[in-house]
Enzyme design. Structure first.
Site, PDB file in Angstrom:
ATOM      1  N   CYS A  78       0.830  -1.212   0.000  1.00 35.83           N
ATOM      2  CA  CYS A  78       0.000   0.000   0.000  1.00 35.83           C
ATOM      3  C   CYS A  78       0.867   1.265   0.000  1.00 35.83           C
ATOM      4  O   CYS A  78       1.485   1.579  -1.011  1.00 35.83           O
ATOM      5  CB  CYS A  78      -0.978  -0.044   1.181  1.00 35.83           C
ATOM      6  SG  CYS A  78      -2.209   1.267   1.077  1.00 35.83           S
ATOM      7  N   HIS A 165      -3.715  -5.287   0.754  1.00 35.32           N
ATOM      8  CA  HIS A 165      -3.172  -5.701   2.063  1.00 35.32           C
ATOM      9  C   HIS A 165      -3.281  -7.214   2.259  1.00 35.32           C
ATOM     10  O   HIS A 165      -4.319  -7.708   2.709  1.00 35.32           O
ATOM     11  CB  HIS A 165      -3.948  -5.010   3.186  1.00 35.32           C
ATOM     12  CG  HIS A 165      -3.708  -3.540   3.249  1.00 35.32           C
ATOM     13  ND1 HIS A 165      -2.673  -2.985   3.960  1.00 35.32           N
ATOM     14  CD2 HIS A 165      -4.358  -2.504   2.683  1.00 35.32           C
ATOM     15  CE1 HIS A 165      -2.699  -1.669   3.820  1.00 35.32           C
ATOM     16  NE2 HIS A 165      -3.711  -1.354   3.058  1.00 35.32           N
ATOM     17  N   GLU A 167      -2.096  -8.874   4.584  1.00 30.61           N
ATOM     18  CA  GLU A 167      -2.104  -9.211   6.014  1.00 30.61           C
ATOM     19  C   GLU A 167      -3.486  -9.213   6.628  1.00 30.61           C
ATOM     20  O   GLU A 167      -3.672  -9.690   7.735  1.00 30.61           O
ATOM     21  CB  GLU A 167      -1.189  -8.266   6.803  1.00 30.61           C
ATOM     22  CG  GLU A 167      -1.592  -6.804   6.807  1.00 30.61           C
ATOM     23  CD  GLU A 167      -1.141  -6.060   5.554  1.00 30.61           C
ATOM     24  OE1 GLU A 167      -0.613  -6.699   4.630  1.00 30.61           O
ATOM     25  OE2 GLU A 167      -1.347  -4.834   5.496  1.00 30.61           O
ATOM     26  N   SER A 219      -0.367  -6.083  38.105  1.00 30.36           N
ATOM     27  CA  SER A 219      -1.785  -5.718  38.085  1.00 30.36           C
ATOM     28  C   SER A 219      -2.701  -6.930  38.238  1.00 30.36           C
ATOM     29  O   SER A 219      -3.891  -6.778  38.385  1.00 30.36           O
ATOM     30  CB  SER A 219      -2.100  -5.063  36.742  1.00 30.36           C
ATOM     31  OG  SER A 219      -1.979  -6.035  35.717  1.00 30.36           O
ATOM     32  N   THR A 225       2.037 -10.281  35.093  1.00 27.65           N
ATOM     33  CA  THR A 225       2.278 -11.509  35.859  1.00 27.65           C
ATOM     34  C   THR A 225       3.415 -12.313  35.220  1.00 27.65           C
ATOM     35  O   THR A 225       4.341 -12.763  35.912  1.00 27.65           O
ATOM     36  CB  THR A 225       0.993 -12.371  35.924  1.00 27.65           C
ATOM     37  OG1 THR A 225      -0.043 -11.576  36.483  1.00 27.65           O
ATOM     38  CG2 THR A 225       1.195 -13.610  36.771  1.00 27.65           C
TER      39      THR A 225
END
Ligand code: XMP
Length: 594
Positions: A78, A165, A167, A219, A225
């Protein structure tokens, strides 16, 4: 080195491309578009991504022209396709109308299209400008009805350009096209596997920390974690201290992940601080989503510094650990040309300053979310912790919408399908349209056969009307039909509203788990609007989505019986006047409402 570099021309496309390539087992990294060519000597291939700018503007993102002399294969997508045309003496014309959506590509032979079953493919287009003359030595190898140069190549130089595109999932055989480029053209072999990276991540932590200790903000979410646990495993007891700040905006059950860490790492490794008073205090009266995020990020830092001082930790001995993952850094506009959609709390100014001083350790910054989960499993963390739905750092604060003034719902100026009815809800919800942030309104509708039909209507209407970026079905309305006679009322973040939202969120989670749907849904934000028949009355918005990494998403279709059960259970909460079910994809609507 088996690596593909994706040059970021702005927006989200670079990450989609990098994810596709990593899924093929090849390491892909995203780099700022104007990095010097010398950085890419070792790369097997370079991909120049799409982006919202126009190559016809002198200030638009540009590559170092020396990349074309590296002898490394190049693929432009693109914007990248247009940039190659411009840089190598072809011609690009400024677009008058934008071509957006499905298109039919007819292609010739090309290493990129090798092995595809047909000469005609459905592809996804999203562009304004077009290449009108290929550069000398290039051949046209694909066209669509509206775009004569949809694919071009210079075989000897191994430089390729595609206007569409590959993807995005709407392009048929998009993965095959990348496979052809990465293996066929660039000669890569498949050797990227996050499972094999645990040792490397730990090694990097040890090298980076040297003799210092790490102070971690945790958090209860997956990223922090896993990041904390990697550090704990790499550095051992006594060198990692986790701080769990109770902001007041956590979900019911978030503390469970913390309990698990405490069991693993020991009580002395995790410090819990209830600082909800600070957060509610500083957010009092604030309704703007970007200001909320900035205040929360800032308060996090202040609290962390205060707790640090209170614990008597000496600055130079410590690093600040964060669970930042790869897309977080770019979505904040971390790369120069990315439009800023939402500022992530772990990239606010004060954190940036610490990063520049070399005082921040982010062990997961090279990984995408699903790769982080793979690392978590490798480390032996429990399934419920690793597969917990992602939760934004600012938590329920950005799911509890406020309003400054009263405003009634309005009938929309647009036609609805037969039997349908709709109401424009005067809240500004965030969307991402054409790679940029948009603030538009929410349209609540009723009278559709099912969520699928409403979703198709949502796609159509958000394309045609920029003023609407989100559509939701009315799943429940106390004492009546539709949203007629409801108004947005002035409201801010209060403990009472957050407590109600937490209860609603917990109810939803339990019902979704009971029906075995939790693992099938990627994320299920439950949000609240001050929309009701009187001040203090509320509307709950269900926003289940499926996504790979949060950058694009499809709303999740829930079985009608589950929607009914959710609506009935939420209706049992006294302040709730209505329940909405968001049926919009991202784009055009972001996952979170604000
Ligand atoms: P949006 O709403 O931008 O969300 O489509 C994409 C993903 O990012 C999460 N999100 C955030 N995460 N701080 C975070 O740590 C934030 O301020 C923030 N805003 C959105 C969102 O939950 C979704 O997974």
């Amino acid at each position: 080195m088996n690596q593909i570099v994706v040059l970021n021309a702005g927006g989200q496309y670079c990450h989609l491309i990098a994810r596709r390539i990593r899924e093929l087992g090849v390491h892909a990294v995203v780099a700022d578009i104007n990095r010097p060519a010398a950085n890419f000597h070792g790369a097997r291939g370079i991909i120049i991504s799409g982006g919202p700018a126009s190559v016809t503007e002198p200030t638009s993102p540009a590559v170092d022209p020396r990349i074309y002399a590296l002898g490394v294969p190049i693929l432009g997508i693109c914007y990248g396709h247009q940039l190659i045309a411009k840089d190598l003496a072809g011609r690009v014309a400024r677009g008058v109308v934008k071509e957006y959506g499905h298109s039919s590509l007819h292609h010739d032979e090309s290493p990129l299209f090798r092995g595809l079953p047909s000469r005609d493919l459905t592809v996804w287009m999203s562009h304004g400008d077009t290449v009108v003359d290929v550069p000398p030595g290039f051949a046209i190898v694909g066209e669509t009805g509206d775009c004569k140069i949809a694919a071009m190549q210079h075989l000897e130089r191994a430089v390729f350009g595609l206007q569409f595109h590959p993807e995005v999932v709407h392009t048929e055989f998009g993965t095959e096209i990348y496979r052809n480029f990465v293996f066929g053209v660039c000669g890569c072999t498949s050797d990227w596997d996050p499972r094999a990276r645990v040792e490397q991540v730990m090694e990097a932590i040890r090298a980076r920390a040297a003799s210092r200790k790490v102070f971690f903000l945790i958090s209860g979410g997956v990223d922090s974690t896993v990041a904390f646990y990697c550090c704990y495993r790499a550095l051992g007891p006594g060198r990692v201290l986790g701080l769990y700040v109770d902001t007041g905006f956590m979900r019911e059950g978030d503390a469970e992940a913390i309990e698990h860490l405490i069991r693993e790492a020991g009580r002395e490794a995790i410090h819990v601080a209830d600082r909800s008073g600070d957060f509610f205090g500083r957010l009092a009266g604030v309704t703007d989503p970007e200001r909320k995020r900035a205040i929360i990020g800032d308060t996090f830092l202040t609290v962390q510094e205060e707790e640090f001082a209170r614990l008597g930790l000496r600055d130079e001995e410590w690093l600040l650990g964060q669970g930042t993952i790869y897309p977080d850094t770019i979505e904040s506009g971390g790369a120069r040309h990315s439009a800023k959609i939402k500022t992530h709390h772990n990239r606010v100014e004060r954190i940036q300053a610490l990063i520049e001083q070399g005082r921040v350790l982010e062990p997961l910054v090279d990984f995408y979310k699903d790769e982080v989960r793979v690392l978590g499993e490798q480390l032996g963390l429990p399934h419920e912790v690793v597969w917990r739905h992602p939760f934004p750092g600012p938590g329920l604060a950005v799911r509890c919408l406020g309003a400054e003034r009263e405003a009634p719902v309005e009938r929309p100026a647009i036609a609805l399908p037969d039997g349908g009815a709709g109401w424009v809800v005067p809240v500004r919800t965030v969307g991402v349209q054409g790679d940029e942030r948009s603030y538009s309104q929410l349209l609540a509708v009723e009278g559709f056969a099912d969520a699928g039909a409403a979703g198709a209507f949502a796609r159509r209407i958000t394309n045609a009307h920029r003023a609407i970026n989100r559509v939701a079905l009315v799943a429940y309305r106390r004492g009546g039909r539709g949203l007629a006679a409801l108004s947005i009322h002035p409201a801010t973040l209060t403990r009472e509203r957050i407590a109600l939202l937490r209860e609603a969120d917990d109810l939803v989670t339990r019902i979704v788990r009971k029906h075995g749907l939790y693992d099938a849904i990627w994320q299920f934000p439950v949000a609240m609007l001050p929309l009701g028949s009187a001040p203090g009355r509320e509307t709950i918005v269900l926003r289940p989505v499926n996504s790979r990494d949060g950058m694009t998403a499809d709303f999740a279709v829930l079985p009608p019986a589950v929607v009914d059960e959710l609506a009935t259970s939420l209706a049992a909460l006294p302040p709730v006047d209505a329940v909405l079910y968001d049926v919009t994809n991202k784009p055009p609507a972001t996952i979170e409402l604000e």
